[in-house]
Motif scaffolding. Sequence first.
Motif, mmCIF file in Angstrom:
data_model
loop_
_atom_site.group_PDB
_atom_site.id
_atom_site.type_symbol
_atom_site.label_atom_id
_atom_site.label_comp_id
_atom_site.label_asym_id
_atom_site.label_seq_id
_atom_site.Cartn_x
_atom_site.Cartn_y
_atom_site.Cartn_z
ATOM 1 N N ALA A 421 0.863 -1.119 -0.034
ATOM 2 C CA ALA A 421 0.140 0.020 -0.066
ATOM 3 C C ALA A 421 0.792 1.290 0.046
ATOM 4 C CB ALA A 421 -0.878 0.085 1.245
ATOM 5 N N LEU A 422 2.375 1.265 0.378
ATOM 6 C CA LEU A 422 2.862 2.416 0.387
ATOM 7 C C LEU A 422 3.670 2.659 -0.940
ATOM 8 C CD1 LEU A 422 4.584 1.986 4.047
ATOM 9 C CD2 LEU A 422 2.569 3.337 3.338
ATOM 10 N N GLY A 423 3.692 3.742 -1.239
ATOM 11 C CA GLY A 423 4.350 4.389 -2.234
ATOM 12 C C GLY A 423 5.635 5.569 -1.882
ATOM 13 N N ALA A 424 6.437 5.977 -2.786
ATOM 14 C CA ALA A 424 7.082 7.056 -2.409
ATOM 15 C C ALA A 424 7.599 7.881 -3.453
ATOM 16 C CB ALA A 424 8.483 6.468 -1.730
ATOM 17 N N ALA A 425 7.695 9.050 -3.318
ATOM 18 C CA ALA A 425 8.072 10.272 -4.284
ATOM 19 C C ALA A 425 9.634 10.047 -4.230
ATOM 20 C CB ALA A 425 7.654 11.541 -3.856
ATOM 21 N N ALA A 429 12.107 7.679 -1.400
ATOM 22 C CA ALA A 429 12.248 6.547 -2.076
ATOM 23 C C ALA A 429 13.374 5.730 -0.937
ATOM 24 C CB ALA A 429 13.012 6.331 -3.408
ATOM 25 N N ARG A 430 14.310 6.456 -0.524
ATOM 26 C CA ARG A 430 15.449 5.740 0.400
ATOM 27 C C ARG A 430 14.641 5.411 1.736
ATOM 28 N NH1 ARG A 430 20.799 5.509 0.558
ATOM 29 N NH2 ARG A 430 21.029 7.005 -1.229
ATOM 30 N N VAL A 431 13.882 6.016 2.326
ATOM 31 C CA VAL A 431 13.297 5.813 3.448
ATOM 32 C C VAL A 431 12.357 4.313 3.253
ATOM 33 C CG1 VAL A 431 11.287 6.235 5.079
ATOM 34 C CG2 VAL A 431 13.047 7.879 4.369
ATOM 35 N N LEU A 432 11.552 4.349 2.104
ATOM 36 C CA LEU A 432 10.537 3.410 1.891
ATOM 37 C C LEU A 432 11.389 1.837 1.726
ATOM 38 C CD1 LEU A 432 7.626 2.018 1.449
ATOM 39 C CD2 LEU A 432 7.987 2.793 -0.901
ATOM 40 N N ALA A 433 12.855 1.987 1.219
ATOM 41 C CA ALA A 433 13.352 0.989 0.723
ATOM 42 C C ALA A 433 14.038 0.575 2.120
ATOM 43 C CB ALA A 433 14.509 1.067 -0.134
ATOM 44 N N LEU A 460 20.359 6.550 6.293
ATOM 45 C CA LEU A 460 19.108 6.849 6.949
ATOM 46 C C LEU A 460 19.255 7.051 8.501
ATOM 47 C CD1 LEU A 460 16.917 3.963 5.490
ATOM 48 C CD2 LEU A 460 16.673 6.580 5.198
ATOM 49 N N VAL A 461 20.296 7.115 8.866
ATOM 50 C CA VAL A 461 20.759 7.440 10.340
ATOM 51 C C VAL A 461 21.315 9.016 10.417
ATOM 52 C CG1 VAL A 461 22.232 6.581 12.431
ATOM 53 C CG2 VAL A 461 21.435 4.933 10.279
ATOM 54 N N PRO A 462 20.544 9.836 11.021
ATOM 55 C CA PRO A 462 20.927 11.185 11.122
ATOM 56 C C PRO A 462 21.857 11.195 12.278
ATOM 57 C CG PRO A 462 18.640 10.894 11.933
ATOM 58 C CD PRO A 462 19.006 9.776 11.256
ATOM 59 N N VAL A 487 13.836 1.224 14.959
ATOM 60 C CA VAL A 487 13.151 2.476 15.583
ATOM 61 C C VAL A 487 13.677 3.705 14.659
ATOM 62 C CG1 VAL A 487 12.673 3.861 17.439
ATOM 63 C CG2 VAL A 487 12.850 1.442 17.726
ATOM 64 N N CYS A 488 14.726 4.033 14.337
ATOM 65 C CA CYS A 488 15.380 5.065 13.649
ATOM 66 C C CYS A 488 14.697 5.293 12.232
ATOM 67 C CB CYS A 488 16.812 4.933 13.421
ATOM 68 S SG CYS A 488 17.466 6.368 12.434
ATOM 69 N N VAL A 489 14.583 4.082 11.431
ATOM 70 C CA VAL A 489 13.951 3.808 10.376
ATOM 71 C C VAL A 489 12.452 4.412 10.582
ATOM 72 C CG1 VAL A 489 13.391 2.607 8.270
ATOM 73 C CG2 VAL A 489 15.713 2.289 9.140
ATOM 74 N N LEU A 490 11.791 3.729 11.459
ATOM 75 C CA LEU A 490 10.319 3.988 11.579
ATOM 76 C C LEU A 490 10.032 5.692 12.068
ATOM 77 C CD1 LEU A 490 9.103 1.118 13.843
ATOM 78 C CD2 LEU A 490 8.782 1.499 11.522
ATOM 79 N N GLU A 491 11.160 6.294 12.684
ATOM 80 C CA GLU A 491 10.851 7.563 12.839
ATOM 81 C C GLU A 491 11.037 8.162 11.507
ATOM 82 O OE1 GLU A 491 12.702 11.295 15.520
ATOM 83 O OE2 GLU A 491 14.111 9.691 14.829
ATOM 84 N N GLN A 492 12.155 7.783 10.715
ATOM 85 C CA GLN A 492 12.155 8.523 9.293
ATOM 86 C C GLN A 492 10.935 8.447 8.508
ATOM 87 O OE1 GLN A 492 14.841 10.591 9.257
ATOM 88 N NE2 GLN A 492 15.190 9.467 11.213
#
Length: 802
Positions: A421-425, A429-433, A460-462, A487-492
């Motif tokens: 169901a998820l798509g990305a602009a 794209a990197r976050v969805l990957a 993806l790690v700030p 959890v970091c990826v989920l926050e992104q």
Amino acid sequence: MPVEFLTDEQAGAYGRFVEEPTRPELERFFFLDDVDRDLIALRRSKHHQLGFALQMCTVRYIGLFLTEDPLDVPWSVVEQLAAQLKIEDPSCVKRYTERHQTVYDHAWEIRDAYHPYEDPEWGRKFRTFLHGRAWTAHAEGPVALFNQAVGWLRRNRVLLPGVSVLARQVSEVRTITEKRLHTTVAKAAHRADPSLPEDLVALLQTPQSKRYSYLEQLRRPPTRTTGTAMMQALQRVDEIAAYRLGRVKLNKVPPNRLAALARYAVGSKAPNLERAGEPKRTAMLTAVMRHLEAKAIDEALDLFQVLMATRLISTAKRATDKERLSALPQLEKASRMLARASKVLLQELELVEQHGTDLDVAALWRAVEEIVPRSAVMSAAAVVESLVPNDDTAETAMRQALANRYNTVKPFLSLLGETSALGAAPGGARVLAGVKRLPALSRRRVKDKPLLPREVDDKLVPPVWRKAVYANAEMPPGSVDRDAYVVCVLEQLYRALMRRDVFASPSHRWPDPRARLLDGKEWDAVREDVVAGLSLDMPVEEHLKELVTALDAGWKLMAERLEEAGENAKVSVEVQPNGRAKLNVDALGALGEPKALRWLRRTVEKMLPKIDLPDLLFEVHAWTGFLDAFVHLGDGTTRMKELTTSVVALLVSEACNIGTTPVINPSYEALTRSRLVHVDQYYLRADTIAAANAALIAAQAEVPIVQFWGDGLLASVDGLRFVVPVRTISAAPNPKYFGFKRGITRLNAVKGAELRLMQHPTGRATRITAGGRGCLHGRQARGNRSASGSCARRMPSQQCCI
């Protein structure tokens, strides 16, 4: 669709002057140009000239001749025309009707400049417009479509037919478009899968030992804000997605028509859907399942948003803030000690600099130790160094605490990463990957095989997460903390969803903003109906160019007025550093409350009687008759005694979310359980509730004070907070208003001469959640008369109020 959708007042106002024309209308429709004057000058007498002008401008204004009495017009119209014709005595027009044949002759002469309604060419153009408008603007309703038809005929100089003729044609067009909608959707479902209609009908069956049908079970939203509830919400998305409604190609059906069909089906009970004939039943089930698929995704993402905001981020922030506050006394004590030692040290260094002597380290320490022991200074420095590190303490500590919430998100990681169901602009794209790789990380036994830096996406790690992800002291050197990284990826993902860099499809609240901009084949499929519904004769590109030109002229005019106002302007446009324009409006000062207003409020409160809610509904019914709108599903007539009592009981039970048990009275026939079940099944429907609301709004417009509220240019908004008796993710705790319970805020709006409730796009009343710091989020609203008013129909597991 019955023809009698017009009230007696609306039908009586057709083709005649209902009220006196405004000044702009007089200048637009009753202005005589040179051609008009030359034609009027052919009449010899003054009263014939004025009467001819009156008939000519009347048909121009209302689109129809006044056959019974051509002088049945407001006197301001007569004076307006007489002044242009330089007729000193406008009352001479009363002689115009002395000879009836003259009136008819003038009417036939004027008629030559208009197109008759029976003209084949203009009739074809009108039907094209009417079909296009009815197909693309279903939410208008029959009365609005009737008014649009009248406006089109007037604009194109086509004489209006009789009111029943036009109403019948509007009704026939709406019936045709409804059949077209049902046929189009049903055929698309059959083309996608011949067995799909049977699978959808099976949803209406009630399983054994269950109280609800399969469809009702799929309509139940999540009510808890836990990781397990999120997993169940994603499972519900997968269950609905198993029907693969996306393969049903409905690109030729306008989204608003499909949404209206889904609203009607959602508001219908399962037996009503099962009894519907084909192709209407297949069309309604297809629309409602497509709607539920988008709704399930929206509710899952709403739950994810609430889960991240309240159970993870807020909890971690409170924990770190509490830890920092607990260490504050120790830090203050150490800081005071270092400050005293530093003050002595600086004084001694200034003396050395003033006298130009050599620095004696032992003397410096002796001076310091007179104030603070040397060991205490070293200990205080160690304490400050441990409590105040070099990096961003608050953000980094919060992320370290957030990493400990892995068990909260663990239940739904696999379903979230595997969902389609998820798509990305491009920006997401990197976050969805990264989200797609979470299921493999959740199944990995990191104790046996630690996670290495090359196996994760470092971008993806700030910076605020790096210490928690890469420098966990409990992990082997050189390894990555899997829990912190997840959890970091989920926050992104949470941030990307808020920016719509990651979106959902299908979705009502989390869609791709660019998806609704039609182009190519999608636009070609609906272009003809859209252009016909908007009465566009010119190419769309030229029409858009004119709109852009008008918008640019409007901006320039506003800029000129702001420049003329100078410092006295109450509005200013500020260009921010990022290039975006910001509109600033001066705040209005609060007005004091006069003593007379306070006295009036106290007096009115004493005058108001204290009555029960059912009594209030009965009294309102006595004023408005709104309960008469609840008619039987079959023949539309009522033959049941004391039906209003049963309807009021059901309205109170559903609006207050108390169920039917408190209103059941076995000793009273109208309040028995069987009677209430029957009335709820056959009388309380979406269309009857809409008709009751329309009656309430129409009655409210007749209240004298409402007529002073304006014509829609003024609005007032107020909120009502109350505790909800059911569990829902939209309710949140707020000790200031709800104590230890959970509640919501209901927003009411008074606009112009109407009372409206803030609405959800699906037609139900909007809820605005009140969280710890006021409102957590607000949902989109629209003013739909059919769903606003005194009571709102309660959907399963949803709230409504009176």
